[in-house]
Design a protein around this motif. Structure first.
Motif, PDB file in Angstrom:
ATOM      1  N   TRP A  76       0.855  -1.187   0.000  1.00  0.00           N
ATOM      2  CA  TRP A  76       0.000   0.000   0.000  1.00  0.00           C
ATOM      3  C   TRP A  76       0.888   1.233   0.000  1.00  0.00           C
ATOM      4  CZ3 TRP A  76      -5.348   0.567   0.013  1.00  0.00           C
ATOM      5  CH2 TRP A  76      -6.074  -0.640   0.045  1.00  0.00           C
ATOM      6  N   ILE A  77       0.365   2.325  -0.546  1.00  0.00           N
ATOM      7  CA  ILE A  77       1.102   3.588  -0.611  1.00  0.00           C
ATOM      8  C   ILE A  77       0.272   4.682   0.047  1.00  0.00           C
ATOM      9  CG2 ILE A  77       1.981   5.394  -2.163  1.00  0.00           C
ATOM     10  CD1 ILE A  77       2.568   3.128  -4.197  1.00  0.00           C
ATOM     11  N   ILE A  78       0.948   5.458   0.875  1.00  0.00           N
ATOM     12  CA  ILE A  78       0.384   6.705   1.386  1.00  0.00           C
ATOM     13  C   ILE A  78       1.087   7.809   0.611  1.00  0.00           C
ATOM     14  CG2 ILE A  78       0.262   8.278   3.350  1.00  0.00           C
ATOM     15  CD1 ILE A  78       0.363   5.771   5.176  1.00  0.00           C
ATOM     16  N   PHE A  79       0.329   8.698  -0.013  1.00  0.00           N
ATOM     17  CA  PHE A  79       0.941   9.776  -0.787  1.00  0.00           C
ATOM     18  C   PHE A  79       0.427  11.117  -0.277  1.00  0.00           C
ATOM     19  CE2 PHE A  79       3.365   9.836  -4.874  1.00  0.00           C
ATOM     20  CZ  PHE A  79       3.750  11.155  -4.782  1.00  0.00           C
ATOM     21  N   ILE A  97      -6.950   0.457   9.393  1.00  0.00           N
ATOM     22  CA  ILE A  97      -7.914   0.844   8.355  1.00  0.00           C
ATOM     23  C   ILE A  97      -7.561   0.151   7.036  1.00  0.00           C
ATOM     24  CG2 ILE A  97      -8.711   2.771   6.922  1.00  0.00           C
ATOM     25  CD1 ILE A  97      -8.408   4.513   9.515  1.00  0.00           C
ATOM     26  N   ILE A  98      -6.284   0.145   6.695  1.00  0.00           N
ATOM     27  CA  ILE A  98      -5.854  -0.525   5.461  1.00  0.00           C
ATOM     28  C   ILE A  98      -6.182  -2.014   5.522  1.00  0.00           C
ATOM     29  CG2 ILE A  98      -3.848  -1.221   4.088  1.00  0.00           C
ATOM     30  CD1 ILE A  98      -2.637   1.550   4.740  1.00  0.00           C
ATOM     31  N   ARG A  99      -5.869  -2.669   6.640  1.00  0.00           N
ATOM     32  CA  ARG A  99      -6.175  -4.101   6.773  1.00  0.00           C
ATOM     33  C   ARG A  99      -7.677  -4.353   6.623  1.00  0.00           C
ATOM     34  NH1 ARG A  99      -1.559  -4.248   9.896  1.00  0.00           N
ATOM     35  NH2 ARG A  99      -2.474  -3.427  11.780  1.00  0.00           N
ATOM     36  N   LYS A 100      -8.475  -3.517   7.244  1.00  0.00           N
ATOM     37  CA  LYS A 100      -9.936  -3.670   7.184  1.00  0.00           C
ATOM     38  C   LYS A 100     -10.437  -3.581   5.743  1.00  0.00           C
ATOM     39  CE  LYS A 100     -14.189  -1.327   8.570  1.00  0.00           C
ATOM     40  NZ  LYS A 100     -14.746  -0.195   9.310  1.00  0.00           N
ATOM     41  N   LYS A 104     -11.948  -6.139   1.868  1.00  0.00           N
ATOM     42  CA  LYS A 104     -13.118  -5.826   1.043  1.00  0.00           C
ATOM     43  C   LYS A 104     -12.724  -5.526  -0.402  1.00  0.00           C
ATOM     44  CE  LYS A 104     -15.576  -3.941   4.980  1.00  0.00           C
ATOM     45  NZ  LYS A 104     -16.407  -2.881   5.503  1.00  0.00           N
ATOM     46  N   ASN A 105     -11.490  -5.845  -0.768  1.00  0.00           N
ATOM     47  CA  ASN A 105     -10.968  -5.602  -2.113  1.00  0.00           C
ATOM     48  C   ASN A 105     -10.952  -4.125  -2.500  1.00  0.00           C
ATOM     49  OD1 ASN A 105     -10.411  -8.326  -2.606  1.00  0.00           O
ATOM     50  ND2 ASN A 105     -12.540  -8.692  -3.168  1.00  0.00           N
ATOM     51  N   THR A 106     -10.828  -3.271  -1.511  1.00  0.00           N
ATOM     52  CA  THR A 106     -10.713  -1.833  -1.763  1.00  0.00           C
ATOM     53  C   THR A 106      -9.333  -1.538  -2.343  1.00  0.00           C
ATOM     54  OG1 THR A 106     -12.202  -1.339   0.056  1.00  0.00           O
ATOM     55  CG2 THR A 106     -10.736   0.436  -0.632  1.00  0.00           C
ATOM     56  N   GLU A 107      -9.281  -0.649  -3.329  1.00  0.00           N
ATOM     57  CA  GLU A 107      -8.000  -0.256  -3.929  1.00  0.00           C
ATOM     58  C   GLU A 107      -7.542   1.128  -3.473  1.00  0.00           C
ATOM     59  OE1 GLU A 107      -8.368  -0.503  -8.192  1.00  0.00           O
ATOM     60  OE2 GLU A 107      -7.461  -2.484  -8.172  1.00  0.00           O
ATOM     61  N   ILE A 108      -8.503   2.012  -3.185  1.00  0.00           N
ATOM     62  CA  ILE A 108      -8.164   3.398  -2.859  1.00  0.00           C
ATOM     63  C   ILE A 108      -8.961   3.827  -1.626  1.00  0.00           C
ATOM     64  CG2 ILE A 108      -8.193   5.785  -3.660  1.00  0.00           C
ATOM     65  CD1 ILE A 108      -8.054   4.703  -6.538  1.00  0.00           C
ATOM     66  N   LYS A 134      -3.628   0.923  -2.988  1.00  0.00           N
ATOM     67  CA  LYS A 134      -2.931  -0.337  -3.182  1.00  0.00           C
ATOM     68  C   LYS A 134      -1.864  -0.166  -4.263  1.00  0.00           C
ATOM     69  CE  LYS A 134      -5.073  -4.689  -2.291  1.00  0.00           C
ATOM     70  NZ  LYS A 134      -6.169  -5.580  -2.562  1.00  0.00           N
ATOM     71  N   ASN A 135      -0.718  -0.736  -4.034  1.00  0.00           N
ATOM     72  CA  ASN A 135       0.388  -0.666  -4.990  1.00  0.00           C
ATOM     73  C   ASN A 135       0.295  -1.866  -5.937  1.00  0.00           C
ATOM     74  OD1 ASN A 135       2.710  -0.001  -6.324  1.00  0.00           O
ATOM     75  ND2 ASN A 135       4.085  -0.549  -4.640  1.00  0.00           N
ATOM     76  N   THR A 136      -0.622  -1.781  -6.879  1.00  0.00           N
ATOM     77  CA  THR A 136      -0.890  -2.900  -7.790  1.00  0.00           C
ATOM     78  C   THR A 136      -0.336  -2.673  -9.191  1.00  0.00           C
ATOM     79  OG1 THR A 136      -2.970  -1.930  -8.519  1.00  0.00           O
ATOM     80  CG2 THR A 136      -3.059  -3.408  -6.608  1.00  0.00           C
TER      81      THR A 136
END
Length: 156
Positions: A76-79, A97-100, A104-108, A134-136
């Motif tokens: 994941w990236i924090i910008f 929050i990111i793990r949660k 749920k397949n959240t990307e942003i 997400k860094n995908t």
């Protein structure tokens, strides 16, 4: 789960330490892309543990930010911009929050941003901006000015 923090910066010696210190305890790496500083921005960032990269400024915020993303190794990236920061109690919650939302397949993930007058400390306005993602390889910035995140995934 690894988290990378990214930013682009130019002549931000008065702000960069506050930004980095606001998230350095919750991230696995800090990426700073310098676009031509002539002050002590780079040395301050290095002292705080940032990996420094250089990008020749070509009047395109999206290209500079995408270069920073290309250097990130985290899941994941924090910008944040070099003059933005998280409050300590909010930053501590970010990994949870990111793990949660990862489940749920959240990307942003969007963040509420508060604009404060630097001289007086007075509240000006608040707004929502996408700052964690997400860094995908499917998410990048677009537009040279007023850049914004976009996902190549049509389901987002």
């Amino acid at each position: 789960m690894k988290i990378s923090a990214c930013m682009i910066a130019k002549n931000e010696e008065n702000n960069i330490a506050k930004t980095i210190n606001s998230y350095k305890d919750i991230v696995d790496e800090i990426i700073v892309v310098d676009t031509g500083s002539i002050d002590s921005t780079v040395s301050i960032a290095e002292e705080l543990g940032a990996k420094i990269y250089y990008f020749e400024w070509i009047d395109d915020f999206a290209k500079a930010k995408n270069y920073a993303i290309s250097k990130a190794q985290g899941d994941w990236i924090i910008f944040l911009d070099a003059d933005e920061y998280f409050l300590e109690e909010q930053a501590r919650n970010i990994p949870d929050i990111i793990r949660k939302y990862s489940k749920k397949n959240t990307e942003i993930i969007a963040c509420k941003m508060i604009n404060i007058d630097a001289a007086t400390g007075d509240y000006i306005a608040d707004f929502i901006q996408m700052r964690i993602f997400k860094n995908t390889g499917n998410i990048s910035y677009t537009s040279a000015i007023h850049e914004r995140l976009r996902s190549m995934n049509k389901n987002v």
